[in-house]
Every structure is written in C-alpha cells, then in structure tokens.
Design an enzyme around this catalytic site. Structure first.
Site, PDB file in Angstrom:
ATOM      1  N   ALA A   1     -11.908 -43.968   0.108  1.00  0.00           N
ATOM      2  CA  ALA A   1     -12.822 -42.835  -0.047  1.00  0.00           C
ATOM      3  C   ALA A   1     -14.037 -43.201  -0.891  1.00  0.00           C
ATOM      4  O   ALA A   1     -15.002 -42.438  -0.940  1.00  0.00           O
ATOM      5  CB  ALA A   1     -12.091 -41.670  -0.700  1.00  0.00           C
ATOM      6  N   SER A   2     -13.996 -44.351  -1.549  1.00  0.00           N
ATOM      7  CA  SER A   2     -15.003 -44.675  -2.569  1.00  0.00           C
ATOM      8  C   SER A   2     -16.270 -45.268  -1.969  1.00  0.00           C
ATOM      9  O   SER A   2     -16.225 -46.275  -1.256  1.00  0.00           O
ATOM     10  CB  SER A   2     -14.368 -45.656  -3.572  1.00  0.00           C
ATOM     11  OG  SER A   2     -15.297 -46.591  -4.079  1.00  0.00           O
ATOM     12  N   THR A   3     -17.385 -44.639  -2.273  1.00  0.00           N
ATOM     13  CA  THR A   3     -18.673 -45.081  -1.706  1.00  0.00           C
ATOM     14  C   THR A   3     -19.000 -46.515  -2.116  1.00  0.00           C
ATOM     15  O   THR A   3     -19.387 -47.323  -1.276  1.00  0.00           O
ATOM     16  CB  THR A   3     -19.815 -44.165  -2.186  1.00  0.00           C
ATOM     17  OG1 THR A   3     -19.711 -43.982  -3.603  1.00  0.00           O
ATOM     18  CG2 THR A   3     -19.742 -42.807  -1.509  1.00  0.00           C
TER      19      THR A   3
ATOM     20  N   GLU B   1     -10.580 -48.377  -2.786  1.00  0.00           N
ATOM     21  CA  GLU B   1     -10.100 -47.045  -2.350  1.00  0.00           C
ATOM     22  C   GLU B   1     -11.003 -46.660  -1.175  1.00  0.00           C
ATOM     23  O   GLU B   1     -12.235 -46.765  -1.265  1.00  0.00           O
ATOM     24  CB  GLU B   1     -10.202 -46.108  -3.556  1.00  0.00           C
ATOM     25  CG  GLU B   1     -10.588 -44.681  -3.318  1.00  0.00           C
ATOM     26  CD  GLU B   1      -9.454 -43.847  -2.750  1.00  0.00           C
ATOM     27  OE1 GLU B   1      -9.538 -43.584  -1.530  1.00  0.00           O
ATOM     28  OE2 GLU B   1      -8.544 -43.418  -3.486  1.00  0.00           O
TER      29      GLU B   1
ATOM     30  N   SER C   1     -17.062 -48.846  -2.984  1.00  0.00           N
ATOM     31  CA  SER C   1     -16.137 -49.830  -2.414  1.00  0.00           C
ATOM     32  C   SER C   1     -16.642 -50.314  -1.045  1.00  0.00           C
ATOM     33  O   SER C   1     -16.305 -51.427  -0.625  1.00  0.00           O
ATOM     34  CB  SER C   1     -14.738 -49.231  -2.246  1.00  0.00           C
ATOM     35  OG  SER C   1     -14.146 -48.943  -3.494  1.00  0.00           O
TER      36      SER C   1
END
Lengths: 205, 205
Positions: free
Chosen positions: A10-12, A8, A14
């Site tokens: 927005a996911s740090t 995703e 990731s």
C-alpha cells in the site's frame, strides 16, 4: 550479512523502490531479500487507524506532490490512485510464502504497477491473478496457497520481526544490522552494504 | 520568485541544512530567505504535545542514528544533545525581527551548533548572547529586541504563514511555490529553483 528490502504494497514510496532496486543492487553485486510486511498493525499500535497521509492532510498533500515529482525524475510512470491506501494483504501473503523465489521481484513490481500505474484494486484476487498470469505462473494455485493458514502465519511473523527490528514505515532497508528508512535512503543503504562487505572480505570474515 | 528556507531551531534535520545551505545556494547564484518558525503549535494542532521523535520511540531511535550518519557523511560535527527538543523561541524571535540582514545565516548556524555540536541550552539567553557576541553584535541590544512584542508577533505571523503554505515539518524549502520537505530534498529544491529561474529568464519574465 543480508540486505533486506522491507516493503508494504500500500506504500507509495515503496513503489519506486521496488521498481529500481533489483537493477541498482545487481550493479553492485548485492543479492536482495524481498520481505513484505504490513504497516496497518504497526500504525494501529501507534494509535493510527489510517495512513498518516490521510490522518495529517498537509503531510498527505505534500506526499502526493513529492512522489509524483520523484517518479517523473526517475522515469517511473505514476498515477494518483483513486483509492488510498489499498489492501495489499493477499499479495503480501503470497510473497511471504515464496520469499527467495526467482519470480518474486517481478511479481512485486507487477502488483505495485497495478496499484500506482494502472489504478487497479490490488485487494481484488482477479487483479493479483492477472499479475501472476503475466509471469506464466499457475495463478489459481498460487492464489489458493496465499489463502492458507501458513501464508497468514508467515506474514504475521514477518510483521512481528519488523517491529522487533524497529521498523515503523516503508520502504525500509536493513543492510546487515544497519537500518535505512525511505526511498531516499536506498542508494545510501546499498553503498553501506557494499562497503561493509568489502571490510569483511578484507578481514577474511 | 523567492527561495525560502523554513527552519526550526529545535529540529535535528534543520541543523545540517543550515550548515550547508548558504554555500550550496551561492554556488547556484541563489539568494535565500532564512525564515524561522515554530513546530510546536503545528504539532499541537495535530494532537502532539511533544516531538514525534519522542512520541514514537522507534522513529526517534532511527532518527538519531540517521542524523549521526548523515552528519558524518557530510563532515558536520554532531553530538546527541542531552535535552531534546530544546526551546528555540528566543533565537527564532530574534531572527524573525531581522530577516534579510547579512548576519542572520551566521547567527543561525551558531545557534544550531550550540545545540547540536556543543550540547548547550539554546533556551538560555546567555547562550544566545554568546552566539551574538561571536558575530561582534551588541548582544544585549539584540536580546532586548527579541523580547519585544513586535518580535513575538513577527514569529507568530511567520508560523501562521507556514501553516497556510502547508508546512508540517522542518526543514522545509519553498522554491517559489514548489514545496520541498527535509534535508534530503535540499539539493532537489535548489536545482528546481535554478531551472525555473532559467525558464523565466528565457521567457523574459
């Protein structure tokens, strides 16, 4: 048997996964399916209307320290973004339309770097156009595709499959049917996949 | 500078940490402060009246698979307990009264093994008495101490300190002021502490 990287934008956590996965998988001869999905609808179904890192401040403070420390350890540039979470919808729709194409991993890394290295708003089509142009792609054509109904459907279906697979956070790795959650499980997921593949080859499967 | 292991007897990921920490810390010459606390009041303040692994079923299903896999990898016997979470209150009060005593790490491991290896109810004073007796301690005297008001106060104060430190889950490691959350950060926490200690020695601090 497929190795799938569910991420995703927005996911740090990731972000470092996206930065290192292609190289680490290639070392083991593993081909990766890069599969974007949205955490928003999954969080909403749990009763959360924001990132749990914003809803639970102690957890959020710790996460920012942890991700900074991990990126430093792994040699990945990181800047605390001025806005979190950012809207990765357009970028995710573009990737959902082009899964499996050769330029996808580099594009995904470019978008993650825009967000977490350069503190740019990845919800802004101009920023995404810049990421596409860096790869010598026809930015306006790809952006236009990303706004078509098929792109919206592709991403919605991917998020539905994620829910069916029991995915509740990102990054998430599916090594065949075996689930691994989090950047700190990436190596374990790759090693698992490699060992299962060896078993299947030995069995002639 | 102190290295503190914050754990909760009901916490699945605290179990392998408790099993391996003493040995891994000794290899690096690190003395560990074993500090129990309660997650219940911390979860309650977040609006949760149960373990998040019960409240969020997809996360819970994944956790059971993940902990089983980790314990297998690390050679730690594990059985999915028939009740989760179990009530670690009495055991935690006992440890809170005896922090720093030589028998504490072995007692903590015994209680964790009762819960996660032998599927015994650690909320039952008889089970805790068994763990004490295995260490040749006077079980009835220690149990009686664990029910005194001082024991309740000691544990309540420890949980309050955990909240002040920003602790929101278990296991949690404080390497001096540096926070590390989760079994998968234990090695990193020990390495961090060892490197900071080297700096302080080099600086004559």
């Amino acid at each position: 048997m497929t190795f799938t990287f569910w991420f995703e934008f927005a996911s740090t956590y990731s972000y470092p996964a996206a930065m290192r996965l292609e190289h680490m998988a290639a070392e083991r001869g593993i081909e990766v399916r890069w599969q974007p999905f949205l955490l928003g609808p999954i969080f909403k179904a749990q009763g959360w209307d924001d990132s749990p890192f914003n809803l639970y401040p102690a957890k959020g403070r710790y996460m920012w320290r942890d991700i900074e420390r991990l990126c430093e350890r792994d040699g990945i540039p990181f800047r605390h973004p001025s806005q979190f979470p950012r809207n990765g919808l357009l970028a995710a729709r573009i990737v959902a339309m082009h899964t499996g194409e050769a330029w996808v991993p580099a594009f995904v890394r470019g978008v993650f770097r825009a967000n977490f290295e350069h503190d740019e708003d990845i919800g802004d089509p101009q920023v995404i156009a810049g990421c596409l142009a860096e790869l010598k792609l026809d930015a306006s054509a790809v952006l236009e595709e990303g706004q078509r109904p098929e792109a919206k459907t592709a991403l919605r279906e991917a998020t539905g499959r994620a829910v069916e697979l029991g995915i509740f956070g990102a990054p998430f790795f599916m090594a065949g049917d075996e689930p691994f959650w989090g950047y700190d499980r990436m190596e374990q997921a790759l090693a698992w996949y490699a060992s299962q593949r060896s078993v299947r080859i030995a069995e002639g499967a």
